[in-house]
Design a protein around this motif. Structure first.
Motif, PDB file in Angstrom:
ATOM      1  N   GLN A 288       0.813  -1.224   0.000  1.00 12.67           N
ATOM      2  CA  GLN A 288       0.000   0.000   0.000  1.00 12.67           C
ATOM      3  C   GLN A 288       0.845   1.272   0.000  1.00 12.67           C
ATOM      4  OE1 GLN A 288      -1.873  -2.297   2.990  1.00 12.67           O
ATOM      5  NE2 GLN A 288      -3.690  -1.019   2.873  1.00 12.67           N
ATOM      6  N   CYS A 310       2.322   4.529  10.576  1.00 16.08           N
ATOM      7  CA  CYS A 310       1.979   4.368   9.167  1.00 16.08           C
ATOM      8  C   CYS A 310       1.401   5.665   8.627  1.00 16.08           C
ATOM      9  CB  CYS A 310       0.970   3.232   9.000  1.00 16.08           C
ATOM     10  SG  CYS A 310       0.645   2.847   7.266  1.00 16.08           S
ATOM     11  N   LEU A 312      -0.857   5.588   6.314  1.00 17.06           N
ATOM     12  CA  LEU A 312      -2.277   5.338   6.047  1.00 17.06           C
ATOM     13  C   LEU A 312      -3.107   5.775   7.245  1.00 17.06           C
ATOM     14  CD1 LEU A 312      -2.152   1.696   4.609  1.00 17.06           C
ATOM     15  CD2 LEU A 312      -2.613   3.795   3.327  1.00 17.06           C
TER      16      LEU A 312
HETATM   17  S1  SF4 Z   1       3.986   4.119   5.849  1.00 17.39           S
HETATM   18 FE1  SF4 Z   1       2.482   2.545   5.928  1.00 17.39          FE
HETATM   19  S2  SF4 Z   1       1.711   2.504   3.859  1.00 17.39           S
HETATM   20 FE2  SF4 Z   1       3.557   3.668   3.765  1.00 17.39          FE
HETATM   21  S3  SF4 Z   1       5.052   2.137   3.232  1.00 17.39           S
HETATM   22 FE3  SF4 Z   1       5.078   2.295   5.425  1.00 17.39          FE
HETATM   23  S4  SF4 Z   1       3.708   0.749   6.037  1.00 17.39           S
HETATM   24 FE4  SF4 Z   1       3.308   1.012   3.896  1.00 17.39          FE
END
Ligand code: SF4
Ligand SMILES: Nc1ncnc2c1ncn2[C@@H]1O[C@H](COP(=O)(O)OP(=O)(O)O)[C@@H](O)[C@H]1O
Ligand SMILES: [Mg+2]
Lengths: 317, 340
Positions: A288, A310, A312
């Motif tokens: 993602q 993250c 997200l």
């Molecule tokens: S921040 Fe979250 S979405 Fe972005 S690469 Fe890292 S784990 Fe994946």
């Protein structure tokens, strides 16, 4: 206040080819009386985190942290004093953790003599009691044995009895079941659970096996490339993982979830331990990943006691 | 039991070694280019005298028969008479062997007492000054020629400081005025048995310099071997485990790691003992020590073969017995040894 309180711990080991970032930034809050699982692929810094808490990092290693406390004492200054008194270790390979040329009696007695002020006879009965408490059926016979005469499960019970003999109330168990048969491993986990309940111990359970987390732990922290990327109650981490890495770990498990499932089913590999990491460490492998992921360190997301790092937003899984 | 079987196996092996050496000694006697009969017959012998000696010594019998006779004599401790002095060799040995054994055992003990702790210390402080100093010292100890070290020790302790005797096994005041009655032949033990503390101290003082001289080389080797074994063992998981159990550093070094390094250390005992027995020749001469070394060196110059054979056999047996004891000790220290 958590018993073990670690905020942004890093351990760098200087080598001729540059620093190895064995631990980059690990935060852990372990409450009294819980079994706290630390899970991650091989090389992600699980053992080094435990060793740092014991004050047993390799020569020349540099430890830095915003907080590194055990029961209010700074581990940077007090690890050597706390180890073997309040903090015990149960290592992955019980056969290697026991001295091959000393009898079990001698090894138990050495520990008791170092920590308890009592006469020889009392130490012997105490050793018998501790071995019995770990479920060994014939403690007197075990005391007369050498490590190579015991099975792996018996060796691990002796190692646990030694840790109890120190009087430690916090145990760092580094993959305590990896070297054992599945059924024996399950017995050792059950034993640790029982000891935690009966003696009010606290356990840091290092593992690369999701089943161990599910079976034995109250809370869990997921490490990736020396970073703690997710932490929370076990049912949250297992049922509603927030970090895509934790989700991938769970997805990698077959539905029937047989014991000993490994974490190698995720494509790609962890970043090399000497590299500098910008942005999210998981970005090269993340299904993602977004453009921002490679550039900026991800923010912390929080849902009650469940936290992860993250880009997200929460609930986007 | 495993251990008993192991010990029995070792004993049988040792017996074969002794038999083999007996055979070797006998064969060497046959090929040495000298005529024992001529030696035995005394100075400037006539042909008749030589012939008579030949018959007395049974030199004309078949080889096999003579080996059987030789082996039997060696086995019963009947080493015959010296060609040269005509004295009973067994009687000479009774006087000289304890002197040499006392020196060998004492110097071996000294070598271990010096070498092993220094090796442990060097390993514990690897790369720091105790290690560097120890490494330099051990190289010096191994490389130093025996006679040179002996002279330096004599110069410093006997000549300059005057605190230790230059040579000999006992002072005149003891050996002439109030001699020890010989029970075991080991002066230290005899003095204790007789309750003679003066004689004990005197014997001990005489032992120190020759024993130090003989201990130098094996002490250096013991230090090197202990150091490298300890460095390897200190890396092992069970040492980290012992640290995590809160054991003190001295306890870990000497109580946990050193027993694992005892294998190499025990090997040094064998080496050191053998070195002391053979190296005794030079040291006994320098320190006027009335032992086997001096005895056999005179016999070699005189081609006095029965004496050479007897000393060779006795030294072999001492060495084999010592090695047997070491093997047993090794099995006791490390229970896995008996299994292999
Ligand atoms: S921040 Fe979250 S979405 Fe972005 S690469 Fe890292 S784990 Fe994946
Ligand atoms: N003594 C050491 N010297 C250099 N690198 C080390 C040392 N010990 C561990 N490492 C490195 O540190 C990283 C983390 O190791 P470790 O904590 O043992 O991982 P884990 O226990 O999660 O498998 C790995 O990349 C490993 O290679
Ligand atoms: Mg590990």
């Amino acid at each position: 206040m958590p018993l073990l309180n670690i905020r942004n711990l890093s351990v760098a080991i200087p080598t001729p080819d540059g620093d190895v970032h064995a631990v980059r930034s690990v935060s852990l809050e372990i409450e009294r009386g819980e079994i706290h699982g630390v899970i991650g692929e091989s090389g992600c810094g699980k053992t080094m985190t435990g060793m740092a808490a014991l004050g047993l990092v390799p020569k020349g290693a540099r430890i830095a942290a915003d907080r590194f406390h055990f029961d209010g004492e700074d581990l940077r200054e007090n690890a050597a004093r706390l180890r073997g008194r309040r903090i015990g270790m149960i290592s992955q390979d019980p056969a290697a953790a026991l001295n091959p040329v000393l009898s079990i009696a001698r090894q138990m007695d050495d520990v008791l003599r170092a920590h308890r002020d009592m006469p020889r006879q009392a130490r012997h009965s105490e050793a018998v009691e501790l071995l019995a408490a770990t479920g060994l059926p014939d403690p007197e016979r075990v005391l007369k044995s050498y490590a190579h005469q015991l099975s792996g499960g018996m060796q691990q019970r002796v190692v646990i009895a030694q840790a109890l003999a120190t009087g430690a109330d916090f145990l760092i168990a580094d993959e305590p079941t990896t070297a054992l048969d599945v059924s024996v491993g399950a017995q050792v986990l059950a034993l640790l659970r029982k000891l935690v309940a009966e003696r009010g111990l606290t356990v840091l359970m290092i593992t690369h096996d999701m089943d161990v987390i599910a079976e034995a732990c109250d809370r869990a922290t997921v490490l990736y490339a020396g970073l703690s990327v997710e932490t929370g109650p076990v049912h949250d981490v297992l049922q509603r993982p927030g970090h895509p890495y934790a989700r991938a770990l769970l997805a990698a498990l077959p539905d029937a979830a047989p014991h000993g499932a490994k974490l190698e089913a995720i494509e790609g590999s962890i970043p090399p331990p000497r590299s500098q990491i910008d942005g999210c460490a998981f970005a090269p492998r993340c299904p993602q990943a977004m453009p921002v992921c490679a550039l900026q360190a991800p923010p912390e997301r929080t849902l009650a006691a469940h936290r992860w790092l993250c880009h997200l937003p929460e609930g986007s899984a | 039991m495993e251990l008993t079987r192991y010990i029995l196996r070792r004993m049988v092996l040792s017996a074969f070694v002794v038999l083999g050496v007996t055979f070797l000694v006998f064969i060497v006697a046959q090929v040495v280019p000298s005529d024992p009969a001529a030696l035995y017959a005394g100075p400037r012998p006539t042909a008749e005298q030589i012939e008579k000696a030949r018959q007395e010594l049974n030199l004309d019998a078949p080889l096999i028969q003579r080996f059987a006779g030789f082996a039997k004599a060696m086995g019963t401790g009947d080493f015959g008479v010296s060609y040269k002095s005509r004295r009973l060799i067994a009687e000479d040995l009774r006087a000289y062997l304890p002197a040499t054994l006392e020196l060998a055992v004492f110097s071996t003990g000294l070598a271990l007492l010096i070498g092993i702790p220094l090796g442990v210390l060097a390993a514990a402080r690897q790369g720091k000054w105790p290690d560097r100093l120890g490494s330099f010292g051990s190289i010096a100890a191994v490389a130093m020629p025996t006679f040179f070290l002996a002279m330096i020790l004599q110069l410093v302790f006997a000549q300059w400081l005057g605190i230790l005797p230059l040579s000999g096994r006992l002072s005149r005041e003891i050996s002439v005025t109030a001699p020890l009655s010989m029970m075991t032949g080991f002066n230290l033990i005899d003095a204790l048995l007789a309750g003679r503390l003066d004689a004990f101290g005197d014997a001990l003082k005489h032992l120190i310099l020759p024993a130090l001289t003989l201990a130098s080389y094996p002490a250096g080797v013991a230090m090197r071997l202990t150091r490298s074994a300890m460095i390897e063992i200190l890396e092992r998981r069970h040492v980290t485990a012992a640290r995590a159990l809160g054991l003190s550093e001295p306890r870990i070094l000497f109580g946990h790691a050193l027993p694992n390094a005892m294998g190499p250390a025990l090997t040094v005992i064998g080496l050191s003992f053998a070195y002391a027995l053979t190296g005794a020749v030079l040291v006994e001469i320098i320190f006027a020590w009335p032992g086997l070394g001096r005895y056999v060196s005179e016999a070699i110059l005189a081609k006095d073969f029965p004496v050479i054979a007897a000393v060779t056999m006795v030294v072999t047996i001492c060495y084999v017995v010592m090695n047997l004891l070491i093997d047993i000790a090794q099995a006791l220290v490390d229970p896995r040894v008996a299994l292999s």
